[in-house]
Design an enzyme around this catalytic site. Structure first.
Site, short mmCIF file in Angstrom:
data_model
loop_
_atom_site.label_atom_id
_atom_site.label_comp_id
_atom_site.label_asym_id
_atom_site.label_seq_id
_atom_site.Cartn_x
_atom_site.Cartn_y
_atom_site.Cartn_z
N LYS A 56 48.31 18.21 -12.99
CA LYS A 56 48.57 16.76 -12.96
C LYS A 56 48.21 16.17 -14.30
CE LYS A 56 49.57 12.92 -10.78
NZ LYS A 56 50.43 12.55 -11.94
N LYS A 89 38.67 15.48 -15.11
CA LYS A 89 38.77 14.14 -14.51
C LYS A 89 39.07 14.22 -13.01
CE LYS A 89 41.15 11.57 -17.40
NZ LYS A 89 42.24 10.79 -18.05
N LYS A 135 48.94 18.08 -19.30
CA LYS A 135 49.31 16.92 -20.13
C LYS A 135 50.58 17.27 -20.87
CE LYS A 135 47.37 12.91 -21.30
NZ LYS A 135 46.45 12.17 -20.43
N THR A 139 44.01 2.06 -13.90
CA THR A 139 43.05 2.61 -14.86
C THR A 139 41.95 1.58 -15.12
OG1 THR A 139 44.81 3.92 -15.83
CG2 THR A 139 42.81 3.68 -17.14
N ASN A 179 48.59 -1.57 -21.97
CA ASN A 179 48.46 -1.66 -20.52
C ASN A 179 47.00 -1.69 -20.06
OD1 ASN A 179 49.06 -1.60 -17.82
ND2 ASN A 179 49.39 0.61 -17.77
N SER A 234 47.50 7.61 -8.83
CA SER A 234 48.63 8.54 -8.86
C SER A 234 48.58 9.46 -7.64
CB SER A 234 48.59 9.41 -10.13
OG SER A 234 49.21 8.75 -11.20
N1 GLU Z 1 47.70 9.46 -18.25
C1 GLU Z 1 46.67 9.06 -17.34
C2 GLU Z 1 45.37 9.75 -17.66
O1 GLU Z 1 45.13 10.13 -18.78
C3 GLU Z 1 47.09 9.22 -15.89
C4 GLU Z 1 47.50 10.58 -15.47
C5 GLU Z 1 48.11 10.64 -14.08
O2 GLU Z 1 48.19 9.62 -13.42
O3 GLU Z 1 48.50 11.74 -13.69
O4 GLU Z 1 44.50 9.86 -16.83
#
Ligand code: GLU
Length: 405
Positions: free
Chosen positions: A66, A90, A102, A186, A217, A346
């Site tokens: 993810k 995370k 990523k 976030t 954002n 998410s």
């Molecule tokens: N890009 C965001 C992060 O760095 C969200 C990633 C997601 O929702 O999968 O956490």
């Protein structure tokens, strides 16, 4: 030190703290798969541009890979790998059943038309489609990507697989199966953690001074929420400059202007214009880096005047600066906890898509609050118990959760 070295540094510490083996360390520090492609895009002037693209699938021990996809000129294998690794940490910190991944494309979307950017999004999905999917690897937005780009990626993916697959991607518009509150998640999550921390410190938010780096954002939403808690926003910065007012800025007006494309220093709001980096050294109670990596460094940490750092960006503090802040007893809420609200919502979106439900705003908010405050409690108790920093505790907790699955 490069981004991936930072990640290793934090994992090495966790490995020592938990007394893990070399073999376990290697498993934690090696990506499962590094995918690369060159995306060839036809530009509107008739020329062809080629952009390097990456998808790093770091670890899926706890569930499907993810993580977001960023469009940024500095995206490279090292950075994307570090960010993928951090996603695994995370997701384990907030205890959701996902691994870490990523993506990135190295180009500047601000220099391309909307149509051209969408072509990049489609080319990205075509390049990596066979490795992506609702049970395999679920992308999302990141720096300079948004809900509209997720909709284009979903459309391209559904064309390839020939069936509706809303759970393929998160951070989509509501009309495409997105979830209410994902766009603010976030910052919402970070604020829940901040409130829990301040409550541990036996103080409220009212009247505290905040400095926010980033008016995109996450940064804009954070500034808005901090002001809503009764804090004075004494500085806000975008990539063009910092606007400072020690008595507190009219942040609603700054953000309204920003929304209309006006840089913060040109917003006409009462305050002094400074350089973009000056926000980091502005005297405040809560410093909120909500832009990019490596902002609090050995070069400016001695001038940082705050007692809380809330890391909404990924990797804004270098390990050297982090050590100095720890010695000064500045409470640094690490990225892997502070900004995990995005991936948490998410996860709710992915659940919503798979069960064909529509979550209400109240349900999202309530579940996000409990996920974030539970994660904060776990991390803060672990830190207190071992006399370590919140970052050390977050990594140690995540590493043990990843290995125990
Ligand atoms: N890009 C965001 C992060 O760095 C969200 C990633 C997601 O929702 O999968 O956490």
């Amino acid at each position: 030190m490069a981004a991936f070295q930072y990640f290793k540094h934090h994992v090495d510490k966790a490995v020592t703290l938990l007394g893990l083996s070399e073999e376990q360390k290697k498993k934690l520090e090696t990506p499962d798969r590094v995918l690369k492609a060159d995306l060839s895009i036809k530009l509107e002037d008739g020329s062809t541009a080629v952009f390097p693209a990456y998808r790093v699938q770091f670890n899926n021990a706890r569930g499907p890979y993810k993580g977001g996809i960023r469009f940024h000129p500095d995206a490279d294998e090292d950075e994307v790998s570090a960010l993928a690794a951090m996603m695994a940490i995370k997701c384990a910190v907030v205890d959701i059943p996902f691994g870490g991944a990523k993506g990135g494309v190295a180009f500047d979307p601000r220099k391309l038309s909307k149509h051209e950017v969408h072509e990049v999004a489609r080319a990205y999905v075509r390049a990596f489609a066979e490795h992506l999917g609702p049970d395999l690897d679920v992308p999302a937005p990141d720096v300079y990507t948004n809900a509209g780009i997720m909709a284009v990626m979903l459309e391209e993916y559904e064309k390839i697989v020939g069936k509706p697959s809303p759970a393929f991607i998160t951070g989509k518009p509501l009309a495409n199966g997105g979830i209410i509150g994902r766009d603010t998640a976030t910052a919402d999550g970070a604020l829940f953690v901040l409130e829990a921390l301040l409550s541990d410190q036996h103080r409220g938010a009212e009247g505290l001074r905040a400095a926010v780096q980033g008016a995109g954002n996450a940064g804009a939403q954070a500034a808005h929420l901090l002001a809503g808690l009764g804090m004075d926003i004494v500085a806000i910065a975008d990539s063009h400059g910092t606007l400072v007012n020690e008595k507190g800025l009219d942040v609603a007006r700054v953000l309204e202007q920003k929304e209309a494309g006006v840089h913060v220093v040109e917003s006409g709001v009462a305050g002094d214009a400074r350089g973009p980096d000056d926000v980091i050294t502005e005297a405040c109670d809560v410093l909120v880096p909500a832009a990019l990596e490596e902002q609090i460094t050995i070069g400016n940490v001695d001038r940082v005047k705050t007692d809380v750092v809330l890391e909404i960006a990924n990797g804004p503090t270098t390990p050297e600066a982090d050590e100095i802040l720890a010695k000064r007893r500045v409470a640094v809420v690490p990225d892997v906890l502070a900004n995990a609200g995005g991936v948490t919502v998410s996860y709710f979106e992915w659940l919503q898509n798979r069960s064909d439900e529509i979550w209400t705003k109240e349900r999202v908010n309530e579940q996000l609050r409990s996920t974030m405050t539970d994660a904060y409690r776990d991390v803060a108790d672990f830190a207190l118990d071992r006399s370590i920093t919140l970052r050390e505790a977050a990594y140690a907790l995540a590493v043990s959760r990843i290995l125990n699955r």
